[in-house]
Design a protein around this motif. Sequence first.
Motif, PDB file in Angstrom:
ATOM      1  N   SER A  11      69.303  34.373  51.522  1.00 58.07           N
ATOM      2  CA  SER A  11      69.616  33.244  51.510  1.00 58.07           C
ATOM      3  C   SER A  11      68.571  31.862  50.839  1.00 58.07           C
ATOM      4  CB  SER A  11      70.100  32.372  52.929  1.00 58.07           C
ATOM      5  OG  SER A  11      68.948  32.509  53.691  1.00 58.07           O
ATOM      6  N   GLY A  12      67.456  32.370  50.634  1.00 56.14           N
ATOM      7  CA  GLY A  12      66.341  31.508  50.360  1.00 56.14           C
ATOM      8  C   GLY A  12      66.050  31.650  48.889  1.00 56.14           C
ATOM      9  N   ASP A  13      66.761  32.699  48.148  1.00 58.24           N
ATOM     10  CA  ASP A  13      66.293  32.980  46.745  1.00 58.24           C
ATOM     11  C   ASP A  13      66.585  31.968  46.087  1.00 58.24           C
ATOM     12  OD1 ASP A  13      65.826  35.444  47.997  1.00 58.24           O
ATOM     13  OD2 ASP A  13      67.756  36.497  46.858  1.00 58.24           O
ATOM     14  N   LYS A  14      67.155  30.647  46.233  1.00 64.32           N
ATOM     15  CA  LYS A  14      67.325  29.674  45.227  1.00 64.32           C
ATOM     16  C   LYS A  14      66.373  28.491  45.723  1.00 64.32           C
ATOM     17  CE  LYS A  14      71.635  31.031  43.527  1.00 64.32           C
ATOM     18  NZ  LYS A  14      73.200  30.726  43.536  1.00 64.32           N
ATOM     19  N   GLY A  15      65.314  28.799  46.358  1.00 64.80           N
ATOM     20  CA  GLY A  15      64.541  28.055  46.672  1.00 64.80           C
ATOM     21  C   GLY A  15      64.884  26.875  47.969  1.00 64.80           C
ATOM     22  N   LYS A  16      65.879  27.356  48.579  1.00 61.36           N
ATOM     23  CA  LYS A  16      66.426  26.398  49.659  1.00 61.36           C
ATOM     24  C   LYS A  16      66.259  27.120  50.999  1.00 61.36           C
ATOM     25  CE  LYS A  16      68.225  23.012  47.328  1.00 61.36           C
ATOM     26  NZ  LYS A  16      68.382  21.725  47.704  1.00 61.36           N
ATOM     27  N   THR A  17      66.119  26.530  52.111  1.00 62.63           N
ATOM     28  CA  THR A  17      65.921  27.140  53.642  1.00 62.63           C
ATOM     29  C   THR A  17      66.914  26.203  54.252  1.00 62.63           C
ATOM     30  OG1 THR A  17      64.712  28.255  55.089  1.00 62.63           O
ATOM     31  CG2 THR A  17      63.863  26.138  54.218  1.00 62.63           C
ATOM     32  N   ALA A  18      67.145  26.777  55.603  1.00 58.97           N
ATOM     33  CA  ALA A  18      67.905  26.298  56.728  1.00 58.97           C
ATOM     34  C   ALA A  18      67.156  25.747  57.646  1.00 58.97           C
ATOM     35  CB  ALA A  18      69.028  27.226  57.117  1.00 58.97           C
ATOM     36  N   LEU A  19      67.313  24.321  58.074  1.00 53.90           N
ATOM     37  CA  LEU A  19      66.807  23.800  59.260  1.00 53.90           C
ATOM     38  C   LEU A  19      67.486  24.140  60.456  1.00 53.90           C
ATOM     39  CD1 LEU A  19      66.018  20.225  57.686  1.00 53.90           C
ATOM     40  CD2 LEU A  19      64.348  22.123  57.752  1.00 53.90           C
ATOM     41  N   GLY A  20      67.010  23.670  61.518  1.00 48.45           N
ATOM     42  CA  GLY A  20      67.435  23.976  62.918  1.00 48.45           C
ATOM     43  C   GLY A  20      68.937  23.408  63.211  1.00 48.45           C
ATOM     44  N   ASN A  21      69.030  22.401  62.438  1.00 47.00           N
ATOM     45  CA  ASN A  21      70.592  21.851  62.542  1.00 47.00           C
ATOM     46  C   ASN A  21      71.680  22.610  61.494  1.00 47.00           C
ATOM     47  OD1 ASN A  21      69.863  20.591  60.218  1.00 47.00           O
ATOM     48  ND2 ASN A  21      70.169  18.552  61.027  1.00 47.00           N
ATOM     49  N   GLY A  22      71.142  23.487  60.606  1.00 48.86           N
ATOM     50  CA  GLY A  22      71.820  24.141  59.662  1.00 48.86           C
ATOM     51  C   GLY A  22      71.761  23.348  58.289  1.00 48.86           C
ATOM     52  N   THR A  23      71.152  22.278  57.967  1.00 49.80           N
ATOM     53  CA  THR A  23      71.130  21.453  57.003  1.00 49.80           C
ATOM     54  C   THR A  23      70.266  22.237  55.836  1.00 49.80           C
ATOM     55  OG1 THR A  23      71.247  19.367  58.056  1.00 49.80           O
ATOM     56  CG2 THR A  23      70.170  19.296  55.783  1.00 49.80           C
ATOM     57  N   ARG A  24      70.550  22.493  54.642  1.00 54.47           N
ATOM     58  CA  ARG A  24      69.503  23.186  53.722  1.00 54.47           C
ATOM     59  C   ARG A  24      68.884  22.385  53.070  1.00 54.47           C
ATOM     60  NH1 ARG A  24      69.855  28.376  54.185  1.00 54.47           N
ATOM     61  NH2 ARG A  24      69.065  28.697  51.836  1.00 54.47           N
ATOM     62  N   VAL A  25      67.375  22.370  52.869  1.00 48.79           N
ATOM     63  CA  VAL A  25      66.641  21.668  52.299  1.00 48.79           C
ATOM     64  C   VAL A  25      65.811  22.520  51.145  1.00 48.79           C
ATOM     65  CG1 VAL A  25      66.569  19.936  53.892  1.00 48.79           C
ATOM     66  CG2 VAL A  25      64.776  21.847  53.828  1.00 48.79           C
ATOM     67  N   ALA A  26      65.036  21.987  50.373  1.00 47.81           N
ATOM     68  CA  ALA A  26      64.039  22.766  49.567  1.00 47.81           C
ATOM     69  C   ALA A  26      63.004  23.156  50.231  1.00 47.81           C
ATOM     70  CB  ALA A  26      63.642  21.823  48.372  1.00 47.81           C
ATOM     71  N   LYS A  27      62.496  24.410  49.649  1.00 51.38           N
ATOM     72  CA  LYS A  27      61.346  25.155  50.683  1.00 51.38           C
ATOM     73  C   LYS A  27      59.999  24.331  50.626  1.00 51.38           C
ATOM     74  CE  LYS A  27      63.050  29.755  50.914  1.00 51.38           C
ATOM     75  NZ  LYS A  27      62.821  31.096  50.805  1.00 51.38           N
ATOM     76  N   ASN A  28      60.041  23.429  49.692  1.00 53.49           N
ATOM     77  CA  ASN A  28      58.653  22.363  49.676  1.00 53.49           C
ATOM     78  C   ASN A  28      58.889  21.188  50.142  1.00 53.49           C
ATOM     79  OD1 ASN A  28      60.437  21.459  47.532  1.00 53.49           O
ATOM     80  ND2 ASN A  28      58.885  21.251  46.088  1.00 53.49           N
ATOM     81  N   ASP A  29      59.957  21.045  51.022  1.00 51.18           N
ATOM     82  CA  ASP A  29      60.416  19.920  51.672  1.00 51.18           C
ATOM     83  C   ASP A  29      59.250  19.567  52.563  1.00 51.18           C
ATOM     84  OD1 ASP A  29      62.947  17.949  52.406  1.00 51.18           O
ATOM     85  OD2 ASP A  29      61.773  18.550  54.231  1.00 51.18           O
ATOM     86  N   ILE A  30      58.638  18.330  52.676  1.00 52.70           N
ATOM     87  CA  ILE A  30      57.954  17.928  53.640  1.00 52.70           C
ATOM     88  C   ILE A  30      57.886  18.598  55.118  1.00 52.70           C
ATOM     89  CG2 ILE A  30      58.694  15.545  54.159  1.00 52.70           C
ATOM     90  CD1 ILE A  30      54.998  16.588  53.852  1.00 52.70           C
ATOM     91  N   ARG A  31      59.058  18.434  55.647  1.00 48.24           N
ATOM     92  CA  ARG A  31      59.521  19.024  56.873  1.00 48.24           C
ATOM     93  C   ARG A  31      58.995  20.587  57.029  1.00 48.24           C
ATOM     94  NH1 ARG A  31      61.953  17.377  61.262  1.00 48.24           N
ATOM     95  NH2 ARG A  31      63.008  15.822  60.044  1.00 48.24           N
ATOM     96  N   VAL A  32      59.398  21.361  55.890  1.00 54.09           N
ATOM     97  CA  VAL A  32      59.102  22.764  55.849  1.00 54.09           C
ATOM     98  C   VAL A  32      57.448  22.869  55.795  1.00 54.09           C
ATOM     99  CG1 VAL A  32      59.554  24.790  54.479  1.00 54.09           C
ATOM    100  CG2 VAL A  32      61.467  23.008  54.886  1.00 54.09           C
ATOM    101  N   ALA A  33      56.951  22.130  55.187  1.00 59.15           N
ATOM    102  CA  ALA A  33      55.561  22.414  54.941  1.00 59.15           C
ATOM    103  C   ALA A  33      54.765  22.014  56.208  1.00 59.15           C
ATOM    104  CB  ALA A  33      55.056  21.018  53.760  1.00 59.15           C
ATOM    105  N   ALA A  34      55.509  20.881  56.840  1.00 66.70           N
ATOM    106  CA  ALA A  34      54.828  20.611  58.126  1.00 66.70           C
ATOM    107  C   ALA A  34      54.971  21.621  59.223  1.00 66.70           C
ATOM    108  CB  ALA A  34      55.330  19.432  58.925  1.00 66.70           C
ATOM    109  N   TYR A  35      56.172  22.321  59.281  1.00 73.50           N
ATOM    110  CA  TYR A  35      56.300  23.434  60.523  1.00 73.50           C
ATOM    111  C   TYR A  35      55.881  24.698  59.771  1.00 73.50           C
ATOM    112  CZ  TYR A  35      61.090  24.701  58.527  1.00 73.50           C
ATOM    113  OH  TYR A  35      62.100  25.313  57.811  1.00 73.50           O
ATOM    114  N   GLY A  36      55.597  24.902  58.518  1.00 70.66           N
ATOM    115  CA  GLY A  36      55.207  26.234  57.988  1.00 70.66           C
ATOM    116  C   GLY A  36      53.609  25.964  58.346  1.00 70.66           C
ATOM    117  N   THR A  37      52.926  24.905  58.079  1.00 71.94           N
ATOM    118  CA  THR A  37      51.365  24.893  58.381  1.00 71.94           C
ATOM    119  C   THR A  37      51.234  24.961  59.935  1.00 71.94           C
ATOM    120  OG1 THR A  37      51.328  23.225  56.661  1.00 71.94           O
ATOM    121  CG2 THR A  37      49.400  23.705  57.893  1.00 71.94           C
TER     122      THR A  37
END
Length: 190
Positions: A11-37
């Motif tokens: 599901s992330g092969d096109k550079g998107k990922t799902a947030l906890g509420n189901g919204t899909r965002v870019a994998k380099n979104d600041i939110r993803v960077a924050a919880y990834g760190t």
Amino acid sequence: MVQLTRIYTKSGDKGKTALGNGTRVAKNDIRVAAYGTVDETNAVIGVARLHASGDVDDMLARIQNDLFDLGADLCTPGDGSDDNPERPALRITPKQTGRLESEIDAINAGLDPLKSFVLPGGSALSAQLHVARTVSRRAERLIVELSGIEAINPEAVRYINRLSDHMFVLARHANNGGKDDILWQPGLTR
């Protein structure tokens, strides 16, 4: 308990990922960077635990669990004020931050007073805790950046700020109560 049946979803092969509420965002979104760190901080603490035992290992285990809670909090947009009461999002609480503060105070009470800035190093555990401290500071910068763009749980910022303090005093504790700290000597190599 969530059971994972697939390692890859594609599901992330096109550079998107799902947030906890189901919204899909870019994998380099600041939110993803924050919880990834935050996840990266957790992994570094896992390495530090290879050198820890007793109460220190117990503290680090609790912190690792908290960091999954923090990741879940950050993964779900909002500050918690409009969460569905029937299915509220997992949020970091003041109790979790308060536990860190109590542990910091208890550890710090047994440390030699600081006479200089401390260089990362000393024992293997101390060195790893300093890495965890710096990675948690990076996570904090990203979480603060996110909070300037979107509403987030304010306790998330407080928790990650206390975490870096915790890693600092615990690193000093791991260096024989601060007696074996490596101190900065300004201008030493001029």
